[in-house]
Each structure stands twice: as C-alpha cells, then as structure tokens.
Scaffold this active site. Structure first.
Site, PDB file in Angstrom:
ATOM      1  N   ASN A  17       3.631  -2.931  -5.748  1.00  0.00           N
ATOM      2  CA  ASN A  17       2.823  -1.823  -5.386  1.00  0.00           C
ATOM      3  C   ASN A  17       3.128  -0.714  -6.046  1.00  0.00           C
ATOM      4  O   ASN A  17       2.274   0.320  -6.500  1.00  0.00           O
ATOM      5  CB  ASN A  17       3.128  -1.557  -3.667  1.00  0.00           C
ATOM      6  CG  ASN A  17       2.323  -2.583  -3.052  1.00  0.00           C
ATOM      7  OD1 ASN A  17       1.092  -2.381  -2.920  1.00  0.00           O
ATOM      8  ND2 ASN A  17       2.919  -3.496  -2.321  1.00  0.00           N
ATOM      9  N   HIS A 102       1.112  -2.030   4.603  1.00  0.00           N
ATOM     10  CA  HIS A 102       1.531  -3.275   5.305  1.00  0.00           C
ATOM     11  C   HIS A 102       0.645  -4.519   5.018  1.00  0.00           C
ATOM     12  O   HIS A 102      -0.866  -4.107   5.303  1.00  0.00           O
ATOM     13  CB  HIS A 102       1.368  -2.747   6.811  1.00  0.00           C
ATOM     14  CG  HIS A 102       2.023  -3.796   7.631  1.00  0.00           C
ATOM     15  ND1 HIS A 102       3.240  -4.152   7.885  1.00  0.00           N
ATOM     16  CD2 HIS A 102       1.280  -4.891   8.510  1.00  0.00           C
ATOM     17  CE1 HIS A 102       3.473  -5.279   8.477  1.00  0.00           C
ATOM     18  NE2 HIS A 102       1.995  -5.605   9.140  1.00  0.00           N
TER      19      HIS A 102
HETATM   20  C1  GRF Z   1       5.033  -7.473   0.047  1.00  0.00           C
HETATM   21  O1  GRF Z   1       5.261  -8.292   1.040  1.00  0.00           O
HETATM   22  C2  GRF Z   1       4.018  -6.478   0.548  1.00  0.00           C
HETATM   23  O2  GRF Z   1       3.037  -7.090   1.135  1.00  0.00           O
HETATM   24  C3  GRF Z   1       4.595  -5.327   1.253  1.00  0.00           C
HETATM   25  O3  GRF Z   1       6.126  -5.532   0.662  1.00  0.00           O
HETATM   26  C4  GRF Z   1       6.252  -6.597   0.040  1.00  0.00           C
HETATM   27  C5  GRF Z   1       6.956  -6.097  -1.185  1.00  0.00           C
HETATM   28  O4  GRF Z   1       5.874  -5.552  -2.135  1.00  0.00           O
HETATM   29  N1  GRF Z   1       4.086  -4.037   1.277  1.00  0.00           N
HETATM   30  P1  GRF Z   1       6.226  -5.194  -3.517  1.00  0.00           P
HETATM   31  O5  GRF Z   1       5.763  -6.222  -4.592  1.00  0.00           O
HETATM   32  O6  GRF Z   1       7.646  -4.909  -3.559  1.00  0.00           O
HETATM   33  O7  GRF Z   1       5.299  -3.601  -3.691  1.00  0.00           O
END
Ligand code: GRF
Length: 187
Positions: A17, A102
């Site tokens: 993200n 989320h």
């Molecule tokens: C993932 O499970 C996502 O759904 C949630 O946090 C976890 C890690 O996301 N928001 P990222 O790849 O570290 O951004």
C-alpha cells in the site's frame, strides 16, 4: 484544501500500500509529499521501499510514535498495513486526518483479530460471494471510524485465501489513493 499535503505513512509489513502511494506521487496522480515512513516492526520490507525512494524512515515503538511524528509535521497520516494501536493523544492530535485501509467491507470482518490473511480466510470459510476493501478515518476504536470509500471484490469458487487477498490488495491500492485525495480536498 491543502495543495500538497505532507503525508506520514505508518506500516508494519511488506508495504505494497505504501508502494502504491509512492508510485502515485511519482506519477503525479496524487498531490502530496511522503515526509516519513514509520514502522513498528524492524523487519518490515516497507522500510526498504522508503529507503529505495529516499524517503526518511524509522523503526518506532508504538509508544514513541507521537513524538517521532512531531519531527516530520505531517498533515495526513496513512495507516498502510499498520498493525499497531495508536495512543489516544496521537488520535486526538490528528483527529479527522488519519486514514486506514482495511481488506474487507466494514462492518463485516473487521475489529479485533481481523487483519491480513485472516480476513480472507473467514470470508471464504463463510462462503461469501462478495468481499472488498474499505478506506476509513481512524478513531479510538478498531476499524470503527467514518467510512470514506468502499469497493467490492467478487469471491470465486476457485479462490483460496491467498488468491482472494491478492485481488483485494489491488483494490486496496486503488481506493487508498482515492481516499487520500478525498481527504486532501476536505482539509
Ligand atoms: C494487507 O493484508 C492489507 O490487506 C492490509 O495490511 C496488509 C499488508 O499490506 N491493509 P501492505 O502490503 O503491507 O501494504
């Protein structure tokens, strides 16, 4: 509206993200500057993503988060896969300016214990036909703040939790950027 908000990103894991935010700023899709990436996990690969993009990054214990953020004076905080609990003084200080992503359609599959792959395992176990992702403001609760954006993802009979997580993650990246832009316009 703030033209080019200072964005602080909090992570705990791989940082896909975070990468979506980095890429959107680079491409000019998102107006803003990532001023810091803070992780409560030393081994979070997201710290490497920040380093590779010359973004100041630190490992920070939950308890030191507020004091550390003060150094960077962010306008917006984004919890991008952050698995820590923000302390109340921090929430008060940035109230209305903290976003979380989320991996479900809140109010389903959220709250204590519902994070990461566990969310998708529960969705499949319950034979849901639809799931999705949610961007919401952060308050004192867990996944309880005002919802800004949600987007649905179909669940296929062939899906296992990993396959579903992959598809939901793509939607997370998309709506997270939209959510930051929406918040920027409101400020
Ligand atoms: C993932 O499970 C996502 O759904 C949630 O946090 C976890 C890690 O996301 N928001 P990222 O790849 O570290 O951004």
């Amino acid at each position: 509206m703030i033209d080019r908000p200072r964005i602080g990103v909090l992570i705990s894991g791989g940082g896909t993200n975070l990468q979506a935010i980095i890429d959107s700023v680079k491409m000019g899709v998102l107006s803003g500057e990532i001023v810091c990436v803070l992780s409560n996990k030393k081994e979070a690969y997201g710290l490497m993503r920040a380093y590779k993009n010359n973004i100041p990054s630190e490992f920070v214990q939950n308890s030191a988060m507020e004091a550390t953020l003060e150094k960077y004076s962010p306008d917006i905080l984004v919890l991008a896969g952050y698995l820590g609990i923000l302390e109340k003084p921090l929430i008060d200080r940035y109230r209305g300016r903290i976003l979380n992503i989320h991996p479900s359609l809140i109010p389903k599959y959220c709250g204590k214990g519902f994070y990461g792959i566990r969310v998708h395992e529960a969705v499949i176990k319950n034979k849901e036909r639809v799931t999705g992702a949610t961007v919401h403001l952060v308050d004192e609760g867990i996944d309880t703040g005002e919802i800004l954006i949600q987007k649905e993802v179909c669940v296929f009979d062939s899906d296992d939790a990993l396959a579903l997580q992959k598809r939901v993650l793509e939607v997370e990246h998309e709506i997270l950027i939209e959510g930051i832009e929406m918040l920027r316009r409101r400020m």
